[in-house]
Write an enzyme that holds these catalytic residues in place. Structure first.
Site, short mmCIF file in Angstrom:
data_model
loop_
_atom_site.label_atom_id
_atom_site.label_comp_id
_atom_site.label_asym_id
_atom_site.label_seq_id
_atom_site.Cartn_x
_atom_site.Cartn_y
_atom_site.Cartn_z
N THR A 146 -37.34 -31.88 -35.35
CA THR A 146 -37.53 -32.44 -36.69
C THR A 146 -39.03 -32.38 -36.98
O THR A 146 -39.54 -31.36 -37.43
CB THR A 146 -36.98 -33.87 -36.79
OG1 THR A 146 -37.49 -34.67 -35.71
CG2 THR A 146 -35.47 -33.87 -36.74
N LYS A 180 -35.81 -33.36 -28.05
CA LYS A 180 -36.58 -33.43 -29.29
C LYS A 180 -37.06 -34.86 -29.45
O LYS A 180 -36.42 -35.82 -29.02
CB LYS A 180 -35.76 -32.98 -30.50
CG LYS A 180 -34.59 -33.84 -30.91
CD LYS A 180 -34.87 -35.14 -31.64
CE LYS A 180 -35.79 -34.94 -32.83
NZ LYS A 180 -36.08 -36.29 -33.48
N THR A 191 -36.91 -41.97 -30.23
CA THR A 191 -36.08 -41.17 -31.14
C THR A 191 -35.94 -39.82 -30.52
O THR A 191 -36.78 -38.96 -30.70
CB THR A 191 -36.73 -41.02 -32.50
OG1 THR A 191 -36.54 -42.23 -33.17
CG2 THR A 191 -36.00 -40.00 -33.36
N GLU A 271 -46.32 -37.90 -33.18
CA GLU A 271 -46.80 -37.59 -34.53
C GLU A 271 -48.25 -38.03 -34.74
O GLU A 271 -48.58 -39.21 -34.66
CB GLU A 271 -45.92 -38.28 -35.56
CG GLU A 271 -44.52 -37.70 -35.61
CD GLU A 271 -43.57 -38.52 -36.46
OE1 GLU A 271 -42.47 -38.01 -36.74
OE2 GLU A 271 -43.91 -39.66 -36.81
N ASN A 390 -45.88 -40.52 -41.59
CA ASN A 390 -44.77 -41.43 -41.74
C ASN A 390 -44.72 -42.08 -43.12
O ASN A 390 -43.67 -42.61 -43.52
CB ASN A 390 -44.81 -42.49 -40.64
CG ASN A 390 -44.32 -41.92 -39.32
OD1 ASN A 390 -43.12 -41.82 -39.09
ND2 ASN A 390 -45.25 -41.50 -38.48
N SER A 395 -40.12 -38.14 -48.36
CA SER A 395 -40.41 -37.57 -49.67
C SER A 395 -40.36 -36.05 -49.64
O SER A 395 -40.26 -35.44 -48.61
CB SER A 395 -41.78 -38.03 -50.14
OG SER A 395 -42.78 -37.59 -49.25
#
Length: 395
Positions: A146, A180, A191, A271, A390, A395
């Site tokens: 992702t 992942k 996650t 991230e 994040n 969006s």
């Protein structure tokens, strides 16, 4: 070769059109046998995605023939329709592979609350089934990404019940895996979607024991941002194709090694992170105390900001320790950052300017001086890039 490093497995990854970008987004991993033993660990979040609920049910008999995975949509908080979609994914996979739907686990990852485009998903399953191969592990690992910047794979091998580790091909057994995960990384698993495979001849109870032992000290100790997902799934499938029944301890060690490798890759790809932080807690009265203290430090946003700014602010470490119920004497705490003991006996130690934080790796070592137990938690710094990614995720 990821999940197809172990004999008896095929895999594939395709672009089904679930993602608007057109990137690969659907994967299959298929166990060709002769054994179909399996085990799983799932998120402990009370809000659980439809694929997690489906997979919990079908793993009950300790056997799986295949796993279907998609990125681009979590199928979480999607109501009864989401439950129907998870079942439909299993049934379409089963039809394509000529197995029973109850032999198929389902994994999904992506945005919560958005229904999957099932027409594209089912067509993607058919396309993935047509592309299955023994070399398809990398494609499968790519398809489950992702926000991951890289796909994540790992492999470990062994020779047999009376032999040590081996390398290369030939007789013996192998554990392969793919994962992942780059955000919402916190215990109860992070996650993550993880599929592990082995060609060892191992029973479902032995798989379950090895997997739970490994997860407890690897994936469950990744604590990037304190946020627990609704979709976390770790699966371990055994084909028995090697014909080798390994020593249970050696097998458990190999599973642990693959899980640790993948867990550290998750942290490295967190991230927006610029630092990979290893929090070591030693001298604890119990392992639980060590884990509790490590988590408190790993979740301290002020410390994470300080380390991002290359400031070895040990006061924030002590502040985090002090919020826990662990056994310790505040006047006997020691803290080292990248090998420099900046805090000794709960007060200033060596000068902070001796600490080199210019690199990506950071190690914070805390000695509670209250016992012999220890634990390690892995986290990362808090950056503007993390906040930006994040803030715009949906969006």
């Amino acid at each position: 070769m990821s999940v197809t490093a172990a004999r008896g497995f095929t895999a594939s990854g395709v672009s089904a059109g679930i993602k608007d970008s057109g990137a690969p987004d659907l994967a299959l991993v298929v166990n060709r046998g002769p054994s179909y033993a399996a085990a799983a660990v799932f998120t402990s979040n009370r809000v659980q995605a439809a694929p997690v609920r489906w997979s919990r049910r079908v793993i009950g008999d300790g056997a799986l023939a295949a796993v279907v995975l998609n990125s681009g949509g979590a199928n979480a908080c999607t109501g009864p329709a989401g439950e129907d979609d998870a079942r439909a994914m299993a049934e379409r996979t089963a039809r394509a592979l000529r197995v029973e739907a109850e032999q198929v686990a389902v994994c999904s990852t992506g945005l919560i609350g958005v229904p999957l485009p099932m027409g594209r998903v089912t067509a993607g399953i058919d396309a993935a089934a047509a592309e299955l191969s023994e070399d398809g592990g990398e494609a499968a690992a790519i398809a489950i990404k992702t926000t991951d910047s890289v796909h994540k794979t790992a492999v470990a091998s062994g020779s047999g019940p009376d032999s040590g580790p081996r390398s290369g091909s030939g007789p013996g057994w192998t554990v392969g895996g793919m994962a992942k995960g780059a955000g919402m990384l916190a215990p109860g698993l992070a996650t993550m979607l993880v599929v592990l495979t082995t060609d060892a001849d191992v029973s479902a109870p032995t798989l379950d024991s090895a997997l739970r032992q490994a997860v407890r000290t690897t994936f469950d100790r990744v604590d990037s941002d304190g946020c627990m997902s609704t979709n976390d799934t770790v699966l371990l499938l055994a084909s028995g194709a090697s014909g080798v029944r390994p020593d249970p301890a050696e097998f458990a060690e190999a599973v642990h090694g693959v899980c640790l490798d993948l867990a550290l890759r998750l942290v490295a790809d967190a991230e927006g992170a610029s630092k990979e932080i290893e929090v070591r807690v030693v001298g604890a009265a119990s392992e639980q105390d060590a884990v509790t203290v490590g988590r408190s430090i790993a979740r301290n946003n002020l410390l994470k900001c300080a380390l991002h700014g290359e400031d070895p602010n040990w006061g924030r470490v002590l502040s985090a320790i002090g919020t826990t119920s662990a056994v310790f004497d505040p006047d006997r705490l020691d803290v080292s950052i990248n090998g420099v003991r900046v805090c000794r006996d709960g007060a200033a130690g060596e000068p902070r300017d001796k600490v080199d934080l210019s690199g990506r790796a950071v190690t914070v070592t805390v000695d509670l001086r209250s016992g012999d137990a220890s634990a390690t938690i892995w986290t990362n710094d808090l950056t503007a890039a993390y906040v930006h990614e994040n803030s715009a995720y949906s969006s």
